[in-house]
Design a protein around this motif. Structure first.
Motif: not given
Length: 148
Positions: A79-88
């Motif tokens: 999240q701090e890097a500006g993205y997510t790999t989790l689906r929902n």
């Protein structure tokens, strides 16, 4: 701050892979616990076997506990890097596939349907495996040093 590797993902396993591993470890721990409960209800007397199974429950819980702590830490780093790999998760961030780091959902867009997400993930996993196999094969070739 965590170092970003090629593909735009933070170094180390992505939160998606850790969460998936946590589910598998939890399933294994619950299966072993179920065996203990069945042995207990069946009235099997205490022996080296039953003691070993009870110890296995304790051992099986260790990775579950570690992953319960590690998954949110990794998700926060993503999240701090500006993205997510989790689906929902985190609709306001871009979603990347956990294998190649490609953007699969832009910030603010609707979450991907489960079937679409799994198809994208499977294709990315196969592509990542083929790329790593190619890279491994080229690095494993002996160098001739130009003296033939």
């Amino acid at each position: 701050m965590d170092e970003i590797r090629s593909g735009g993902l933070i170094k180390g396993p992505p939160a998606f892979a850790l969460l998936r591993l946590r589910y598998r470890c939890t399933t294994a721990a619950l299966a072993v616990l179920g065996i203990v409960l069945i042995l207990n209800v069946s009235g099997v007397p205490q022996s080296w076997f039953t003691n070993s199974v009870v110890a296995a429950v304790g051992v099986a819980m260790i990775p579950v506990i570690v992953l319960i702590i590690w998954v949110p830490v990794k998700a926060q780093a993503e999240q701090e890097a500006g993205y997510t790999t989790l689906r929902n998760e985190l609709k306001d961030l871009e979603q990347r596939d956990p294998y190649l780091g490609r953007v699969i959902r832009n910030p603010g867009e609707e979450h991907l349907q489960r079937a679409d997400f799994l198809a994208i993930i499977q294709a990315a996993k196969q592509e990542a495996e083929s790329l790593s196999g190619t890279a491994h094969a080229s690095s494993a070739r002996p160098s001739t040093g130009g003296t033939e």
